[in-house]
Scaffold this active site. Structure first.
Site, mmCIF file in Angstrom:
data_model
loop_
_atom_site.group_PDB
_atom_site.id
_atom_site.type_symbol
_atom_site.label_atom_id
_atom_site.label_comp_id
_atom_site.label_asym_id
_atom_site.label_seq_id
_atom_site.Cartn_x
_atom_site.Cartn_y
_atom_site.Cartn_z
ATOM 1 N NE ARG A 40 -8.730 0.954 11.132
ATOM 2 C CZ ARG A 40 -9.236 1.014 9.913
ATOM 3 N NH1 ARG A 40 -9.687 2.147 9.455
ATOM 4 N NH2 ARG A 40 -9.257 -0.057 9.146
ATOM 5 C CB SER A 122 0.123 -12.391 4.433
ATOM 6 O OG SER A 122 -1.142 -12.385 3.838
ATOM 7 C CE LYS A 173 4.160 -6.835 -5.074
ATOM 8 N NZ LYS A 173 2.950 -7.415 -4.518
ATOM 9 C CG ASP A 226 6.685 -8.705 -4.053
ATOM 10 O OD1 ASP A 226 5.902 -9.672 -4.020
ATOM 11 O OD2 ASP A 226 6.508 -7.674 -3.389
ATOM 12 C CB SER A 236 -1.380 -11.993 -5.733
ATOM 13 O OG SER A 236 -1.592 -10.682 -6.205
ATOM 14 N NE ARG A 237 -3.928 -9.359 -0.753
ATOM 15 C CZ ARG A 237 -3.781 -8.622 0.352
ATOM 16 N NH1 ARG A 237 -4.673 -8.676 1.303
ATOM 17 N NH2 ARG A 237 -2.704 -7.867 0.533
#
Ligand SMILES: NC(=O)C1=CN([C@@H]2O[C@H](COP(=O)(O)OP(=O)(O)OC[C@H]3O[C@@H](n4cnc5c(N)ncnc54)[C@H](OP(=O)(O)O)[C@@H]3O)[C@@H](O)[C@H]2O)C=CC1
Ligand SMILES: O=C(CO)COP(=O)(O)O
Length: 323
Positions: A40, A122, A173, A226, A236-237
């Site tokens: 954006r 990521s 998950k 995963d 991992s958030r």
């Protein structure tokens, strides 16, 4: 580069300049594809980017909350009928309970839609550490095209004909990862974590079956794979949400400081709707839900899980007559 490799190069537009969109853009660019990453804050509007780039592959790495809006914006634009849509979002839409691929497919019924999902933190991929993923579609040619776009010596891409299963593996998950974070935050030990993750997989399979996924898919990279990555990594958030709640933070406080999206929080709410409508037993998800709603403490959630009625391990296990 060989001629056949050059012929396979694609014009790829990635929608969403968050952590995952950036990592995927880098992977596609390494292979020589022409990649435009749109977000954006891009100086060009989406409409202009898609018009100029004549995209053969449009990949969405947008958080669940933005998928429908962006799909509607793309809907009015002139695209080549061959354009392949790829979705890498791991979430469920509130109320409709649609998966992202269902939203994209409904918006573009005549285009192939491919799901990309796997154990893909990521930050590790951005550091070029090796990883594997799955691209799934009812359209085998489209899945193979996307496989070529992203495959490299650092990113191994498998195809799979069960897009619903692959998409749900990555989505469901996230809720179990919140529970795993709580488990580690409370220092409950390795046995507890193994039990939690294994029973979490059972819940994923139950929901997946009711939504039309193939059970085997949940034992592959996009399911078990995963689950293992996300439940065991502080990167991992979703795991971080659970870990910090177990350490006494409020959900509001955790979310305010989280680096990026934790889809499991909203997914958990949507799963409760699905489970209630369809009468599916999802006890771990239910405790995560109550924890997120502030209805239980992490310790009480643990006690409630441990003190459920005792039962057989498997729902429909064939009993063998041995005498
Ligand atoms: N990070 C990871 O390790 C992985 C993430 N995923 C999944 O990918 C998705 C994105 O994750 P990630 O990149 O990490 O998240 P980030 O929080 O880093 O980025 C969110 C992305 O979503 C976009 N977005 C959010 N709201 C809207 C909206 N209302 N309209 C349009 N765009 C919106 C943002 O757009 P903008 O760029 O314009 O700000 C940004 O690109 C999630 O579903 C996640 O589960 C899947 C695998 C791995
Ligand atoms: O899906 C992921 C890894 O495969 C990323 O997990 P988080 O969204 O919990 O960071």
């Amino acid at each position: 580069m060989t001629n056949s490799k050059i012929q396979n190069l694609k014009s790829v537009v990635i929608l969403g300049g968050g952590a995952w969109g950036k990592a995927l853009a880098k992977l596609a660019a390494i292979n020589g594809n022409q990649v435009h990453l749109w977000s954006r804050s891009d100086c060009q509007p989406l409409e202009k980017v898609l018009e100029d780039k004549n995209a053969q592959v449009i990949l969405s790495a947008i958080s669940m909350k933005g998928v429908r809006d962006v799909a509607s914006r793309v809907q009015g634009l002139p695209l080549s009928p061959q354009t392949i849509f790829v979705t890498a979002t791991k979430g469920l839409e509130p109320h409709t309970t649609y998966t992202p691929s269902q939203i994209w497919q409904a918006a573009f019924p005549d285009h192939p839609v491919v799901v990309l999902s796997g154990p893909n933190l990521s930050q590790e991929i951005a550091q070029e550490l090796p990883a594997a993923t799955v691209v799934a579609s009812k359209n085998t040619n489209a899945a193979q095209t996307v496989q070529i776009v992203f495959s490299s010596s650092r990113f191994r891409v498998y195809t799979n004909p069960d897009p619903v299963g692959v998409e749900l593996g990555g989505t469901l998950k996230n809720v179990i990862a919140i529970a795993a974070g709580v488990c580690d935050g409370l220092h409950l030990g390795t046995n507890a974590k193994a039990a939690l993750v294994t029973r979490g997989l059972t819940e994923m399979v139950r929901i997946g079956q009711s939504l039309g996924a193939k059970t085997e898919t949940f034992y592959g990279l996009s399911g078990l794979g995963d689950l293992l990555a996300t439940c065991n990594s502080p990167l991992s958030r979703n795991y971080q949400v659970g870990y910090q709640l177990a350490n006494g933070k409020t959900l509001q406080g955790v979310m305010a400081n989280l680096p990026g999206t934790a889809e499991g929080v909203n997914t958990c709410r949507v799963l409760m709707e699905i489970a209630q409508q369809q009468g599916i037993a999802i006890p771990i998800t239910e405790q995560v839900y109550q924890l997120l709603e502030g209805e239980v403490t992490p310790r009480l959630a643990l006690d409630k899980l441990m003190l459920r009625d005792i039962k057989p391990e498997f729902d429909n296990f064939p009993t063998e007559q041995i005498w």
